[in-house]
Motif scaffolding. Structure first.
Motif, short mmCIF file in Angstrom:
data_model
loop_
_atom_site.label_atom_id
_atom_site.label_comp_id
_atom_site.label_asym_id
_atom_site.label_seq_id
_atom_site.Cartn_x
_atom_site.Cartn_y
_atom_site.Cartn_z
N GLY A 112 2.42 12.54 -53.96
CA GLY A 112 2.03 12.35 -55.36
C GLY A 112 0.59 12.76 -55.61
N GLU A 115 0.27 16.44 -55.75
CA GLU A 115 0.69 16.93 -57.07
C GLU A 115 -0.43 16.76 -58.09
OE1 GLU A 115 4.02 15.72 -60.33
OE2 GLU A 115 4.69 15.96 -58.26
N GLY A 134 1.78 12.63 -61.60
CA GLY A 134 1.47 12.63 -60.17
C GLY A 134 1.04 11.26 -59.67
#
Length: 177
Positions: A112, A115, A134
């Motif tokens: 995450g 991202e 994210g």
């Protein structure tokens, strides 16, 4: 809240949750299902079959006429070991899954955050709205991994306590004359 009792609404909510958490959350879900299948199997064992294991060991010991020789002691140790093995079945796997799920949550945190950094690099800014997806993909798997781990930890500790108690019970029942 009652709309989640509708199977189609619950399924849609589950899909939204999995999409918000990313691919790692799907892996955590499958690990949780596998772990809980083993936990349910152990619960069924402890509520139905545990007494049968102890009685089987007692019957095998009572059927012997010799309780004093070295060979009798070896048979007694074998019966105790077999009962212990039966009561501890799947405990190692459950304990391993309990240890793995927080690590999977950490993997979700890392993916995450990657991202988030990717969005920041592509857009060239730190727009909070763009980073929110994210961030949720970073926090949701962490939370899910910890919840799965804690739920399994409660049961594995109880199962190991029950196994030690059953081992002592079998040991006490198979008296050496």
């Amino acid at each position: 809240m009652l709309q989640y009792l509708n199977p189609s609404s619950a399924y849609e909510a589950l899909l939204e949750f999995l999409a918000a958490g990313g691919n790692v959350l799907v892996v955590i879900m499958f690990v949780a299902f596998f772990m809980w299948a083993l936990i349910i199997e152990r619960i069924i064992f402890w509520t139905t079959a545990k007494d049968g294991v102890i009685k089987r060991a007692k019957r095998a010991w009572a059927a012997r006429t010799d309780h004093k020789s070295w060979y009798a002691h070896a048979i007694r140790d074998r019966l105790i070991s077999e009962a212990k093995q039966e009561t501890e079945r799947f405990n190692g796997i459950i304990r391993a899954l309990v240890a793995v799920t927080p690590l999977l949550g950490l993997l979700g945190t890392v993916t995450g955050m990657v991202e988030v950094f990717d969005i920041m690099a592509v857009t060239g800014s730190s727009n909070a709205r763009l980073m929110a997806g994210g961030i949720s993909k970073a926090t949701i798997p962490t939370m899910a991994g910890l919840v799965v781990s804690l739920s399994g930890l409660i049961f594995i500790n109880a199962f190991e306590r029950f196994a030690k108690k059953a081992e002592h019970e079998v040991s006490d029942e198979l008296l050496i004359e």
